[in-house]
Write a protein that holds these residues in place. Structure first.
Motif, short mmCIF file in Angstrom:
data_model
loop_
_atom_site.label_atom_id
_atom_site.label_comp_id
_atom_site.label_asym_id
_atom_site.label_seq_id
_atom_site.Cartn_x
_atom_site.Cartn_y
_atom_site.Cartn_z
N ALA A 148 0.82 -1.21 0.00
CA ALA A 148 0.00 0.00 0.00
C ALA A 148 0.85 1.26 0.00
CB ALA A 148 -0.94 0.00 1.21
N ARG A 149 2.11 1.15 0.46
CA ARG A 149 2.97 2.33 0.56
C ARG A 149 4.14 2.29 -0.41
NH1 ARG A 149 1.64 1.41 6.12
NH2 ARG A 149 3.51 0.16 6.50
N MET A 150 4.13 1.31 -1.29
CA MET A 150 5.31 1.08 -2.13
C MET A 150 5.33 1.96 -3.38
SD MET A 150 6.77 -2.57 -3.50
CE MET A 150 7.10 -3.11 -1.82
N LYS A 151 4.19 2.34 -3.90
CA LYS A 151 4.18 3.02 -5.20
C LYS A 151 4.83 4.39 -5.14
CE LYS A 151 1.24 4.29 -9.09
NZ LYS A 151 -0.12 4.26 -9.68
N TRP A 152 4.54 5.17 -4.08
CA TRP A 152 4.97 6.56 -4.05
C TRP A 152 6.04 6.85 -3.00
CZ3 TRP A 152 3.63 9.85 -7.83
CH2 TRP A 152 2.54 9.49 -8.64
N ILE A 193 14.79 15.67 -10.23
CA ILE A 193 13.92 16.77 -10.67
C ILE A 193 14.16 17.14 -12.13
CG2 ILE A 193 13.57 19.26 -10.43
CD1 ILE A 193 13.34 18.86 -7.43
N PRO A 194 15.42 17.26 -12.59
CA PRO A 194 15.60 17.55 -14.02
C PRO A 194 14.96 16.50 -14.93
CG PRO A 194 17.63 18.00 -12.83
CD PRO A 194 16.70 17.31 -11.86
N VAL A 195 14.97 15.25 -14.49
CA VAL A 195 14.33 14.20 -15.27
C VAL A 195 12.81 14.37 -15.25
CG1 VAL A 195 13.98 11.70 -15.46
CG2 VAL A 195 16.23 12.61 -14.82
N ALA A 196 12.26 14.64 -14.07
CA ALA A 196 10.81 14.79 -13.93
C ALA A 196 10.28 16.00 -14.68
CB ALA A 196 10.44 14.89 -12.45
N LEU A 197 11.08 17.06 -14.80
CA LEU A 197 10.64 18.26 -15.50
C LEU A 197 10.40 18.01 -16.98
CD1 LEU A 197 12.91 20.96 -13.80
CD2 LEU A 197 10.41 20.80 -13.65
N LYS A 198 10.99 16.95 -17.51
CA LYS A 198 10.75 16.59 -18.90
C LYS A 198 9.36 15.99 -19.08
CE LYS A 198 15.66 15.60 -19.64
NZ LYS A 198 16.66 14.53 -19.96
N ILE A 201 8.58 12.24 -11.18
CA ILE A 201 9.44 12.00 -10.02
C ILE A 201 9.39 10.54 -9.61
CG2 ILE A 201 9.71 12.49 -7.55
CD1 ILE A 201 8.81 15.34 -8.12
N ARG A 202 8.19 9.98 -9.57
CA ARG A 202 8.05 8.57 -9.18
C ARG A 202 8.85 7.67 -10.11
NH1 ARG A 202 5.35 3.89 -9.83
NH2 ARG A 202 4.42 4.54 -11.80
N GLN A 203 8.77 7.94 -11.40
CA GLN A 203 9.49 7.12 -12.36
C GLN A 203 11.00 7.32 -12.23
OE1 GLN A 203 8.41 4.80 -14.32
NE2 GLN A 203 6.19 5.08 -14.11
N ALA A 204 11.41 8.57 -11.95
CA ALA A 204 12.84 8.86 -11.82
C ALA A 204 13.45 8.19 -10.59
CB ALA A 204 13.07 10.36 -11.77
N PHE A 210 22.15 5.49 -3.79
CA PHE A 210 20.80 4.96 -3.93
C PHE A 210 20.57 4.33 -5.29
CE2 PHE A 210 20.44 8.12 -0.58
CZ PHE A 210 19.66 7.46 0.36
N ASN A 211 19.98 3.14 -5.25
CA ASN A 211 19.53 2.42 -6.45
C ASN A 211 18.17 1.80 -6.13
OD1 ASN A 211 21.86 2.32 -8.56
ND2 ASN A 211 22.86 1.95 -6.58
N TRP A 212 17.13 2.64 -6.15
CA TRP A 212 15.79 2.13 -5.88
C TRP A 212 15.25 1.34 -7.06
CZ3 TRP A 212 15.98 7.65 -4.34
CH2 TRP A 212 16.07 7.81 -2.95
N THR A 213 14.36 0.40 -6.76
CA THR A 213 13.64 -0.34 -7.79
C THR A 213 12.16 -0.35 -7.42
OG1 THR A 213 13.78 -2.52 -6.71
CG2 THR A 213 15.67 -1.84 -8.06
N GLU A 214 11.34 -0.95 -8.25
CA GLU A 214 9.92 -1.06 -7.95
C GLU A 214 9.69 -1.80 -6.64
OE1 GLU A 214 7.33 0.27 -9.09
OE2 GLU A 214 7.54 0.72 -11.23
N LYS A 215 10.54 -2.76 -6.33
CA LYS A 215 10.36 -3.58 -5.13
C LYS A 215 11.27 -3.18 -3.98
CE LYS A 215 7.16 -6.20 -6.89
NZ LYS A 215 5.76 -6.11 -6.35
N ASP A 216 12.42 -2.62 -4.29
CA ASP A 216 13.36 -2.21 -3.24
C ASP A 216 13.24 -0.70 -3.05
OD1 ASP A 216 15.39 -1.68 -1.47
OD2 ASP A 216 17.02 -2.30 -2.81
N ARG A 217 12.53 -0.29 -2.00
CA ARG A 217 12.30 1.14 -1.79
C ARG A 217 13.29 1.74 -0.79
NH1 ARG A 217 9.78 2.22 -6.17
NH2 ARG A 217 8.68 4.05 -5.33
N TYR A 218 14.30 0.95 -0.40
CA TYR A 218 15.39 1.46 0.44
C TYR A 218 16.61 1.78 -0.42
CZ TYR A 218 12.29 -0.47 3.96
OH TYR A 218 11.20 -0.75 4.72
N GLY A 219 16.94 0.89 -1.33
CA GLY A 219 17.90 1.21 -2.38
C GLY A 219 19.34 1.35 -1.98
N LEU A 220 19.72 0.92 -0.79
CA LEU A 220 21.09 1.09 -0.32
C LEU A 220 21.79 -0.26 -0.16
CD1 LEU A 220 20.54 3.86 2.38
CD2 LEU A 220 21.66 4.14 0.16
#
Length: 383
Positions: free
Chosen positions: A128-132, A319-324, A337-340, A354-364
């Motif tokens: 429930a908290r993973m998407k955003w 942010i520069p990626v999300a602004l596109k 931002i979510r996709q970036a 940091f290297n986050w993925t769809e499933k790893d929201r800690y990324g470290l």
């Protein structure tokens, strides 16, 4: 209809209206930050707030508007703050909070409202908290592993535990069962205390009576010093392990001589000087500590200052990626931002890469941790 339900209904209604003010593009990026600047977690929230002095005022040519609210460490107040960010501030990004329970609350609101969220405390990220949501502090699993490996290397077999009687305390007990038990460690006593408690005498007496080889403290901020001092006062001679929730000079100040010899998991921002020049975390860690200690005094550095500072190190990349994808204030920008979060890799910050993925929201990974001890009132690398 109660106030909480009414607020949730207003949020849902505002987000459902195409072209509504909630989604109108703006000329600035609004960031809502809920931290615990007062209350039992102030030792965490104050450095997080202070570190905002040293973050950029604009990214990608777009000004940043920071709205900082105090939640006092209370999940209900954190929920109220998060809803204000959604309905009043129309935030593009939400951060917070300083401890686990209010961070869960903030994440829940952010995910309901489809707004990117940075956690500033370790917290469980379910479906429930993973998407955003993504989390900035090191996960319990990352820090737990280095502590348990140190225990095993020092021939420790039995461990006593004293920690918060809330979700942060639960995270450490569950992780011990998952990682420490399989490598031969046994928890022979488990004690809990509430964050506002001013005494743990009863719990410490039970721990000392159980006589474990070592004791693990699952607490944060100055409250982590309470069992540290009490255990030494009661004559406990074994190793005491502290989590990254205690990594600040406030811990040493409160625990006093009892802090000597503690084994503490911490992020690299606590001692960037001892990192090799090849460590990616060294440069941002030195930069933060130089600015922070120049303003707030020698040895004022803090694990927690690193978390809020690192949020903006991450934002410099995403942010520069999300602004596109869209303008600030729009759902397209938030989605960008979510996709970036997951498209950008090797995002360097003071506390890790940091290297986050769809499933790893800690990324470290292991680059985000070190073991420290206290010698003569100062943190030094542990052996």
């Amino acid at each position: 209809m109660n106030k909480a339900l009414l607020s949730a209904t207003v949020v849902a209604a505002a987000l459902a209206l195409p072209g509504s003010l909630a989604l109108a593009q703006t000329s600035e990026i609004t960031i809502g930050i809920s931290i615990s600047a007062t209350g039992p977690a102030a030792a965490l929230g104050i450095p997080e707030r202070n570190a905002l002095d040293f973050v950029p005022k604009e990214i990608g040519g777009v000004p940043l508007k920071l709205i900082v609210l105090d939640d006092g460490g209370d999940p209900t107040a954190a929920t109220t703050n998060a809803r204000r960010f959604v309905t009043e501030s129309r935030a593009d990004i939400i951060m917070g909070s300083s401890t686990t329970p209010p961070t869960i609350a903030v994440s829940t609101v952010a995910n309901e409202a489809n707004i990117p969220h940075f956690g500033l405390a370790p917290f469980p990220i379910n479906e429930a908290r993973m998407k955003w949501s993504v989390d900035l502090p090191q996960s319990i699993q990352i820090m737990g592993k280095v502590l348990y490996e140190h225990m095993r290397a020092h021939s420790i077999k039995t461990v006593g535990y004293i920690g918060y009687s809330d979700s942060y305390g639960d995270l450490w007990v569950n992780d011990f069962k998952a990682q420490a038990v399989p490598i031969g460690l046994t928890m022979i006593d488990e004690e809990r205390f509430a964050r506002p408690d001013t005494s743990v005498a009863g719990q410490v007496l039970k721990l000392v009576a159980a006589n474990p080889d070592a004791i693990l403290v699952g607490a944060s901020g100055t409250a982590a010093a309470l069992p540290q001092a009490a255990l030494r006062e009661r004559g406990y001679k074994g190793l005491i392990y502290q989590t990254h929730g205690a990594a600040s000079m406030d811990f040493v100040r409160i625990a006093g001589p009892a802090a000597e010899g503690v084994i503490m998991a911490a992020g690299p921002v606590m001692s960037p000087e001892t990192q090799p020049d090849t460590a990616l975390t060294k440069k941002p860690g030195l930069a933060l500590n130089k600015a922070y200690e120049a303003k707030y005094g020698p040895n004022s550095r803090s694990q927690f200052a690193g978390h809020s500072y690192d949020a903006f190190e991450v934002l410099k990349r995403i942010i520069p990626v999300a602004l596109k994808a869209g303008k600030p204030g729009t759902s397209e920008f938030r989605e960008g931002i979510r996709q970036a979060f997951i498209s950008e890799k090797e995002i360097v910050a003071s506390q890790g890469v940091f290297n986050w993925t769809e499933k790893d929201r800690y990324g470290l990974d292991e680059r985000s941790r070190m073991l420290l001890t206290v010698k003569d009132g100062k943190y030094v690398p542990a052996m």
